[in-house]
Design a protein around this motif. Sequence first.
Motif, PDB file in Angstrom:
ATOM      1  N   ILE A 217       0.991  -1.261  -0.269  1.00 20.71           N
ATOM      2  CA  ILE A 217       0.561  -0.028   0.281  1.00 20.71           C
ATOM      3  C   ILE A 217       0.870   1.003   0.225  1.00 20.71           C
ATOM      4  O   ILE A 217       2.161   1.098   0.405  1.00 20.71           O
ATOM      5  N   VAL A 218       0.759   2.208  -0.818  1.00 15.16           N
ATOM      6  CA  VAL A 218       1.454   3.203  -1.489  1.00 15.16           C
ATOM      7  C   VAL A 218      -0.032   4.778  -0.606  1.00 15.16           C
ATOM      8  O   VAL A 218      -0.804   4.410  -0.602  1.00 15.16           O
ATOM      9  N   LYS A 219       0.460   5.530  -0.825  1.00 18.23           N
ATOM     10  CA  LYS A 219       0.211   7.097  -0.039  1.00 18.23           C
ATOM     11  C   LYS A 219       0.351   8.276  -0.795  1.00 18.23           C
ATOM     12  O   LYS A 219       1.387   8.845  -1.071  1.00 18.23           O
ATOM     13  N   VAL A 220      -0.690   8.910  -1.637  1.00 15.43           N
ATOM     14  CA  VAL A 220       0.285   9.904  -2.368  1.00 15.43           C
ATOM     15  C   VAL A 220       0.002  11.183  -1.251  1.00 15.43           C
ATOM     16  O   VAL A 220      -0.771  11.580  -0.628  1.00 15.43           O
ATOM     17  N   VAL A 221       1.361  11.932  -1.331  1.00 18.05           N
ATOM     18  CA  VAL A 221       1.590  12.717  -0.445  1.00 18.05           C
ATOM     19  C   VAL A 221       2.450  14.675  -0.605  1.00 18.05           C
ATOM     20  O   VAL A 221       2.645  15.041  -0.925  1.00 18.05           O
ATOM     21  N   ARG A 222       2.266  14.151  -2.174  1.00 21.79           N
ATOM     22  CA  ARG A 222       2.700  15.425  -3.170  1.00 21.79           C
ATOM     23  C   ARG A 222       1.655  15.636  -3.648  1.00 21.79           C
ATOM     24  O   ARG A 222       1.870  14.521  -5.456  1.00 21.79           O
ATOM     25  N   THR A 223       1.509  16.268  -4.870  1.00 22.42           N
ATOM     26  CA  THR A 223      -0.377  16.360  -6.407  1.00 22.42           C
ATOM     27  C   THR A 223       1.423  16.247  -7.053  1.00 22.42           C
ATOM     28  O   THR A 223       2.808  16.856  -7.089  1.00 22.42           O
ATOM     29  N   ALA A 224       0.433  16.268  -8.396  1.00 23.38           N
ATOM     30  CA  ALA A 224       1.277  16.556  -9.713  1.00 23.38           C
ATOM     31  C   ALA A 224       2.581  17.953  -9.657  1.00 23.38           C
ATOM     32  O   ALA A 224       1.754  19.022  -9.317  1.00 23.38           O
ATOM     33  N   TYR A 225       3.685  16.967 -10.128  1.00 26.44           N
ATOM     34  CA  TYR A 225       4.014  18.734 -10.048  1.00 26.44           C
ATOM     35  C   TYR A 225       5.207  18.186 -12.161  1.00 26.44           C
ATOM     36  O   TYR A 225       5.471  16.825 -12.012  1.00 26.44           O
ATOM     37  N   PRO A 226       5.778  18.533 -12.172  1.00 28.59           N
ATOM     38  CA  PRO A 226       6.858  18.742 -12.942  1.00 28.59           C
ATOM     39  C   PRO A 226       8.234  17.469 -12.965  1.00 28.59           C
ATOM     40  O   PRO A 226       9.108  17.573 -11.819  1.00 28.59           O
ATOM     41  N   ASP A 227       7.922  16.492 -13.996  1.00 31.56           N
ATOM     42  CA  ASP A 227       9.327  15.266 -13.742  1.00 31.56           C
ATOM     43  C   ASP A 227      10.423  16.029 -14.158  1.00 31.56           C
ATOM     44  O   ASP A 227      10.171  15.951 -15.055  1.00 31.56           O
ATOM     45  N   PHE A 228      10.932  16.269 -13.215  1.00 30.04           N
ATOM     46  CA  PHE A 228      12.568  16.827 -13.265  1.00 30.04           C
ATOM     47  C   PHE A 228      13.433  15.855 -14.346  1.00 30.04           C
ATOM     48  O   PHE A 228      13.960  16.355 -14.957  1.00 30.04           O
ATOM     49  N   THR A 229      12.928  14.553 -14.130  1.00 28.93           N
ATOM     50  CA  THR A 229      13.949  13.769 -15.058  1.00 28.93           C
ATOM     51  C   THR A 229      13.830  14.113 -16.505  1.00 28.93           C
ATOM     52  O   THR A 229      14.674  13.787 -16.669  1.00 28.93           O
ATOM     53  N   ALA A 230      12.631  14.530 -16.921  1.00 28.48           N
ATOM     54  CA  ALA A 230      12.556  14.786 -18.547  1.00 28.48           C
ATOM     55  C   ALA A 230      12.991  16.505 -19.031  1.00 28.48           C
ATOM     56  O   ALA A 230      13.527  16.377 -20.173  1.00 28.48           O
ATOM     57  N   PHE A 231      14.131  16.626 -18.070  1.00 28.05           N
ATOM     58  CA  PHE A 231      15.062  18.179 -18.492  1.00 28.05           C
ATOM     59  C   PHE A 231      16.327  17.493 -18.356  1.00 28.05           C
ATOM     60  O   PHE A 231      17.261  18.412 -18.244  1.00 28.05           O
ATOM     61  N   GLU A 232      16.590  16.744 -17.501  1.00 28.87           N
ATOM     62  CA  GLU A 232      17.973  15.876 -17.445  1.00 28.87           C
ATOM     63  C   GLU A 232      18.671  15.906 -19.233  1.00 28.87           C
ATOM     64  O   GLU A 232      18.820  14.141 -19.322  1.00 28.87           O
ATOM     65  N   ARG A 233      18.873  16.555 -19.374  1.00 30.80           N
ATOM     66  CA  ARG A 233      19.708  16.253 -21.017  1.00 30.80           C
ATOM     67  C   ARG A 233      20.979  14.808 -20.754  1.00 30.80           C
ATOM     68  O   ARG A 233      22.013  14.704 -20.089  1.00 30.80           O
ATOM     69  N   GLY A 234      20.497  13.663 -21.346  1.00 30.34           N
ATOM     70  CA  GLY A 234      21.579  12.732 -21.067  1.00 30.34           C
ATOM     71  C   GLY A 234      21.259  11.512 -20.793  1.00 30.34           C
ATOM     72  O   GLY A 234      21.769  10.823 -20.763  1.00 30.34           O
ATOM     73  N   GLY A 235      20.060  11.945 -20.038  1.00 34.87           N
ATOM     74  CA  GLY A 235      19.789  11.344 -18.750  1.00 34.87           C
ATOM     75  C   GLY A 235      18.695  10.440 -19.516  1.00 34.87           C
ATOM     76  O   GLY A 235      17.903  10.373 -20.599  1.00 34.87           O
ATOM     77  N   GLU A 236      18.354   9.266 -18.373  1.00 37.67           N
ATOM     78  CA  GLU A 236      17.675   7.978 -19.780  1.00 37.67           C
ATOM     79  C   GLU A 236      15.882   8.530 -20.037  1.00 37.67           C
ATOM     80  O   GLU A 236      15.337   8.095 -20.654  1.00 37.67           O
ATOM     81  N   TYR A 237      15.651   9.467 -18.761  1.00 41.90           N
ATOM     82  CA  TYR A 237      13.710  10.108 -19.101  1.00 41.90           C
ATOM     83  C   TYR A 237      13.775  11.206 -19.854  1.00 41.90           C
ATOM     84  O   TYR A 237      12.788  12.404 -19.485  1.00 41.90           O
ATOM     85  N   TYR A 238      14.820  11.959 -20.448  1.00 43.26           N
ATOM     86  CA  TYR A 238      15.177  13.609 -21.289  1.00 43.26           C
ATOM     87  C   TYR A 238      13.842  13.140 -22.520  1.00 43.26           C
ATOM     88  O   TYR A 238      14.073  12.240 -23.309  1.00 43.26           O
ATOM     89  N   ASP A 239      13.194  14.147 -22.016  1.00 44.00           N
ATOM     90  CA  ASP A 239      12.202  14.752 -23.400  1.00 44.00           C
ATOM     91  C   ASP A 239      12.817  16.356 -23.965  1.00 44.00           C
ATOM     92  O   ASP A 239      11.857  17.178 -23.091  1.00 44.00           O
ATOM     93  N   PRO A 240      13.293  16.340 -25.006  1.00 40.14           N
ATOM     94  CA  PRO A 240      13.530  18.415 -25.450  1.00 40.14           C
ATOM     95  C   PRO A 240      12.361  19.066 -25.174  1.00 40.14           C
ATOM     96  O   PRO A 240      12.194  20.072 -25.212  1.00 40.14           O
ATOM     97  N   ARG A 241      10.713  18.677 -25.781  1.00 46.92           N
ATOM     98  CA  ARG A 241       9.640  18.569 -25.913  1.00 46.92           C
ATOM     99  C   ARG A 241       9.405  19.556 -24.569  1.00 46.92           C
ATOM    100  O   ARG A 241       8.339  20.080 -24.416  1.00 46.92           O
ATOM    101  N   SER A 242       9.802  19.038 -23.600  1.00 50.32           N
ATOM    102  CA  SER A 242       9.501  19.294 -22.318  1.00 50.32           C
ATOM    103  C   SER A 242      10.417  20.504 -21.161  1.00 50.32           C
ATOM    104  O   SER A 242      11.800  19.677 -21.314  1.00 50.32           O
ATOM    105  N   THR A 243       9.788  21.394 -21.306  1.00 48.65           N
ATOM    106  CA  THR A 243      11.327  22.522 -20.325  1.00 48.65           C
ATOM    107  C   THR A 243      10.212  22.788 -19.001  1.00 48.65           C
ATOM    108  O   THR A 243       9.410  22.650 -19.400  1.00 48.65           O
ATOM    109  N   PRO A 244      11.032  23.697 -17.906  1.00 50.43           N
ATOM    110  CA  PRO A 244      10.384  24.358 -16.608  1.00 50.43           C
ATOM    111  C   PRO A 244       9.397  25.060 -16.793  1.00 50.43           C
ATOM    112  O   PRO A 244       8.562  24.992 -16.635  1.00 50.43           O
ATOM    113  N   GLU A 245       9.733  25.557 -17.990  1.00 54.21           N
ATOM    114  CA  GLU A 245       8.455  26.728 -18.687  1.00 54.21           C
ATOM    115  C   GLU A 245       7.313  26.038 -18.584  1.00 54.21           C
ATOM    116  O   GLU A 245       6.744  26.530 -19.451  1.00 54.21           O
TER     117      GLU A 245
END
Length: 154
Positions: A63-91
């Motif tokens: 069992i798990v519990k949600v403790v923070r509502t949705a916010y930007p996935d920072f792994t999308a911003f990590e250039r060269g990282g496995e989950y990098y997606d240039p279409r997603s920006t902090p802005e």
Amino acid sequence: MSRYWLFKSEPDAYSFEQLRIDGSTPWSGVRNFQARNNMMEMQTGDLGLFYHSSIPVPAAVGIVKVVRTAYPDFTAFERGGEYYDPRSTPEKPMWMMVDVAYVEPLAYPVTLARMRDEPRLVGMALLKRGQRLSVQPLTPQEWKIVRELGTREA
DNA sequence: GCCAACGTTGGC
DNA sequence: GCCAACGTTGGC
């Protein structure tokens, strides 16, 4: 109105045991719009099942519990990282995540096979043919039934 | 906007 | 390791 969810993870990538050690974790790396949209509907306090996939005996294990509502996935911003997606920006973030916290294990893991054998779970998203959604909603009934199955041996 | 090709998921 | 199912991509 609090809701219920199912979080899939390959234990080789991130296990429920690891969540016990971490206490909580950002549910990062989701790159599917439907799963993202589900996370965007989550509220703090929502409960969920932690499901281990892609192993010999797939099963809901805790069992798990949600403790923070949705916010930007920072792994999308990590250039060269496995989950990098240039279409997603902090802005203008495209991918979101929530934080989930460890609550407790199921006394008895509820295997996929056992869920398939439970007539009251016919209709559960997880059991639908070909479904691959990594974050799924559960009805209150499905939640209750799986929790109940988890209290006793198959 | 259609839809074929492609990549990924995940049970078996 | 296989392969069905399905979401996404990109050419047109």
